[in-house]
Scaffold this active site. Structure first.
Site, short mmCIF file in Angstrom:
data_model
loop_
_atom_site.label_atom_id
_atom_site.label_comp_id
_atom_site.label_asym_id
_atom_site.label_seq_id
_atom_site.Cartn_x
_atom_site.Cartn_y
_atom_site.Cartn_z
N GLY A 1 1.41 -1.65 0.21
CA GLY A 1 0.23 0.06 -0.15
C GLY A 1 0.98 1.36 -0.44
N ASP A 2 0.32 2.88 -0.23
CA ASP A 2 0.97 3.72 -0.53
C ASP A 2 1.97 3.27 -0.96
OD1 ASP A 2 -1.09 4.50 1.51
OD2 ASP A 2 0.15 3.82 3.50
N GLY B 1 2.34 4.81 -4.34
CA GLY B 1 1.95 6.50 -5.21
C GLY B 1 1.03 6.43 -6.54
N HIS C 1 -5.16 8.78 -0.85
CA HIS C 1 -4.23 8.52 -2.38
C HIS C 1 -4.11 9.97 -2.32
CE1 HIS C 1 -6.05 4.42 -4.16
NE2 HIS C 1 -5.55 4.45 -2.74
N ARG D 1 -4.50 8.29 5.72
CA ARG D 1 -5.59 7.98 6.06
C ARG D 1 -5.37 8.25 7.36
NH1 ARG D 1 -11.37 8.52 5.40
NH2 ARG D 1 -10.50 10.10 6.92
N GLY E 1 -2.41 8.71 9.68
CA GLY E 1 -1.34 9.46 10.25
C GLY E 1 -0.80 9.07 11.23
N GLY F 1 9.90 12.60 -7.21
CA GLY F 1 9.28 14.29 -7.06
C GLY F 1 7.71 13.75 -6.61
P1 GDP Z 1 -0.99 5.91 -2.73
O1 GDP Z 1 -2.04 5.32 -1.36
O2 GDP Z 1 -1.10 4.25 -3.43
O3 GDP Z 1 -1.89 6.31 -3.23
O4 GDP Z 1 0.11 6.18 -1.60
P2 GDP Z 1 -0.10 7.59 -0.97
O5 GDP Z 1 -0.33 8.54 -1.69
O6 GDP Z 1 -0.66 7.29 0.43
O7 GDP Z 1 1.28 7.91 -0.36
C1 GDP Z 1 2.73 8.28 -1.71
C2 GDP Z 1 3.39 9.59 -1.10
O8 GDP Z 1 4.34 9.12 -1.56
C3 GDP Z 1 2.80 11.00 -0.84
O9 GDP Z 1 2.87 11.21 0.41
C4 GDP Z 1 3.14 10.52 -2.44
O10 GDP Z 1 2.88 12.75 -2.27
C5 GDP Z 1 4.28 10.50 -2.40
N1 GDP Z 1 4.88 9.77 -3.52
C6 GDP Z 1 4.78 9.96 -4.73
N2 GDP Z 1 5.12 9.14 -5.65
C7 GDP Z 1 6.16 10.44 -5.54
C8 GDP Z 1 7.93 10.36 -5.84
O11 GDP Z 1 7.72 10.00 -6.82
N3 GDP Z 1 8.57 11.63 -5.04
C9 GDP Z 1 8.08 11.75 -4.16
N4 GDP Z 1 9.15 12.15 -3.15
N5 GDP Z 1 6.94 11.12 -3.14
C10 GDP Z 1 5.91 10.74 -3.85
P1 IMO Z 2 -3.71 3.02 -0.12
O1 IMO Z 2 -5.24 2.90 -0.44
C1 IMO Z 2 -1.47 1.38 3.52
C2 IMO Z 2 -3.69 -1.83 6.24
C3 IMO Z 2 -4.49 -0.73 7.26
C4 IMO Z 2 -4.55 -2.15 8.23
C5 IMO Z 2 -5.30 -3.54 6.85
C6 IMO Z 2 -6.49 -3.73 6.79
O2 IMO Z 2 -4.01 4.07 0.88
O3 IMO Z 2 -2.21 2.32 -0.09
P2 IMO Z 2 -8.50 -1.82 7.18
O4 IMO Z 2 -8.77 -0.61 7.32
O5 IMO Z 2 -8.94 -2.24 5.05
O6 IMO Z 2 -9.42 -2.62 7.63
O7 IMO Z 2 -7.51 -2.48 7.60
O8 IMO Z 2 -4.73 -2.82 5.68
N1 IMO Z 2 -4.47 -0.63 4.80
C7 IMO Z 2 -3.50 0.01 4.38
N2 IMO Z 2 -1.92 0.53 4.56
N3 IMO Z 2 -2.51 2.08 3.26
C8 IMO Z 2 -3.63 1.75 3.01
O9 IMO Z 2 -4.52 1.79 1.35
C9 IMO Z 2 -4.55 1.22 3.53
N4 IMO Z 2 -6.15 0.31 4.16
C10 IMO Z 2 -5.66 -0.03 4.85
O10 IMO Z 2 -2.94 -0.03 8.70
O11 IMO Z 2 -2.50 -3.08 8.20
MG MG Z 3 -2.17 5.52 0.74
#
Ligand code: GDP
Ligand code: IMO
Ligand code: MG
Length: 421
Positions: free
Chosen positions: A12-13, A15, A41, A299, A301, A413
């Site tokens: 997850g997370d 980008g 996201h 989501r 913090g 970035g």
């Molecule tokens: P997602 O859940 O997959 O959409 O990803 P998130 O938004 O939760 O987390 C990705 C984090 O990486 C965010 O803080 C973005 O702003 C940051 N991010 C994504 N791509 C890049 C990148 O290429 N460079 C940097 N520095 N930050 C990025």
């Molecule tokens: P994005 O879309 C990272 C993790 C929670 C927990 C597990 C189950 O931003 O990548 P839930 O609330 O779905 O029942 O929690 O999944 N989790 C995430 N981790 N990014 C997310 O979303 C997540 N959504 C849920 O931390 O381990």
């Molecule tokens: Mg995310």
């Protein structure tokens, strides 16, 4: 015709929000196809900085329809707040639609999630996701289509409430009042009815008209309910095939699958994370939460767990999803590291593994690392992969080799335009 599915390739997370925002200008329809407001996201573009939870990350493209799809669980109150915040930023949400078959996530789902977590949970986001999917499987949920037929709505609420209240009694939570639930639902109906659409008709119409459709995954395969690190997973299938399952179209109609990976690894919540590292360099990468790309859950913090790039994980999720292209985000975050490790495999009890083992075994594996020299120069202004420092290109090529993927996008970035291709 082009049907693209974009999914997370790690924990997850990675980008995904940034990638969807980058690809959206070429799209006619963006569909969030699973999950709920557990997602965060991040999108950074000319409109500002956004952490989207339910609204597809294509919402900033005026001519593109953004659809919250059938496979999602949607808390209407959270959605209404999110719509308001996007509109307050001057972005139109006229093209935001909701599938009539999407599940309605009710306040009691969230309440039960929090109560169960208190008894010793897995570190969910406490947004009621698992409970809502559980009640979907029990066939005791409302869907958005129910809001459009008041008689049917009242009938279902009367039918479901005794079952729901029996669960709430077990947890000593306040029981639901029929009139109160009907009132809340009618309020949601008044505010959302014009956005409710027949997804099947829309998707098939767009496929017939050769329009470009992008399916936006939430989370990632390692948190897939069936294929991830059960039980430390979410309650849906964040994998490419589920776009077709919930989208109601043939899986063979998917033209391209894009996996998104971070140039290192991060995770939130409990569960195995073999390459997790307490190396001081990750504290610098994590930041202090002041910047939108610091490593804190979008989501919740929560401070994200960080570690080195784990090739066996991305190779495994490639076997599940079949990436036609991989997007490697946050390469710029490694710009100042003089040495970078990549996990190339694992050993368990002294033996090298050839596949991802069970969840409890994954807790015990020892990563095998390879060390590569860092490039020690800024990549943020570079827009072509060929122009990246040679050592950065070597890192990218090594990841491709180890994961059997082709990296076509490299994030340098956080903003939409900070991308090398
Ligand atoms: P997602 O859940 O997959 O959409 O990803 P998130 O938004 O939760 O987390 C990705 C984090 O990486 C965010 O803080 C973005 O702003 C940051 N991010 C994504 N791509 C890049 C990148 O290429 N460079 C940097 N520095 N930050 C990025
Ligand atoms: P994005 O879309 C990272 C993790 C929670 C927990 C597990 C189950 O931003 O990548 P839930 O609330 O779905 O029942 O929690 O999944 N989790 C995430 N981790 N990014 C997310 O979303 C997540 N959504 C849920 O931390 O381990
Ligand atoms: Mg995310």
């Amino acid at each position: 015709m082009s049907v693209t599915v974009l999914v997370g390739s790690q924990w997850g997370d990675e980008g995904k929000g940034k990638m969807i925002d980058y690809l959206a200008p070429d799209m006619d329809l963006v569909v969030r196809f699973q999950g709920g407001d557990n997602a965060g996201h991040t999108v950074i573009n000319d409109n500002g900085v956004f952490k989207l939870h339910l609204i597809p990350s294509g919402v900033f493209e005026e001519d593109c329809i953004s659809l919250i799809g059938t496979g999602t669980v949607v808390n209407p109150s959270v959605l209404l707040e999110e719509i308001q915040s996007i509109e307050d930023a001057g972005v139109s949400t006229d093209n935001l639609k909701i599938s009539s078959r999407a599940q309605i996530l009710m306040p009691f789902h969230q309440e039960l999630d929090a109560l169960m977590e208190e008894q010793g949970g897995i570190g969910t986001t406490k947004r009621g996701i698992g409970i809502c999917y559980a009640f979907k499987d029990l066939r005791k949920n409302l869907r958005f289509e129910d809001l459009l037929d008041e008689e049917e709505l009242v009938k279902k609420i009367k039918e479901f409430l005794p079952v729901i209240n029996s669960f709430l009694r077990v947890y000593e939570a306040p029981e639901l009042d029929e009139d109160e639930v009907i009132k809340i639902c009618l309020d949601w109906r008044d505010k959302l009815k014009d956005r409710i659409v027949n997804q099947h008709e829309l998707i098939h119409d767009y496929i017939k008209k050769d329009k470009n459709i992008l399916f936006e995954g939430q989370l990632a395969a390692m948190k897939d309910i069936d294929l991830g690190i059960y039980p430390y997973v979410t309650s849906s299938n964040p994998i490419a095939a589920y776009a077709a399952v919930s989208g109601g179209f043939p899986a063979k109609d998917i033209d391209e699958v894009i996996g998104v990976a971070k140039a290192f690894s991060s995770a939130v919540g409990a569960g195995p994370f073999p390459t997790e590292s307490d190396d001081e360099q990750f504290n610098i990468i994590r930041g202090d939460g002041q910047n939108p790309d610091d490593e804190f859950g979008a989501r919740t913090g929560r401070s994200r767990r960080l570690g080195w790039f784990d090739a066996p994980i991305v190779k495994y999720t490639n076997e599940i999803n079949g990436y036609d292209a991989l997007a490697l985000c946050k390469l710029d975050k490694l710009d100042e590291l003089d040495k970078i490790k990549i996990c190339t495999g694992y050993t368990l009890d002294g033996k090298e593994l050839s596949t991802i083992p069970t969840t409890s075994e994954l807790e015990r594996v020892e990563p095998i690392y390879e060390e590569m020299p860092g490039w020690l120069e800024s990549t943020t202004k570079i827009r072509s992969i060929e122009d990246l420092p040679q050592k950065a290109q070597d890192y990218i090529r090594r990841i491709e080799e180890l994961t059997d993927t082709k990296i076509k996008y490299v994030g340098v970035g956080p903003s939409r335009d900070e991308m090398a291709t």
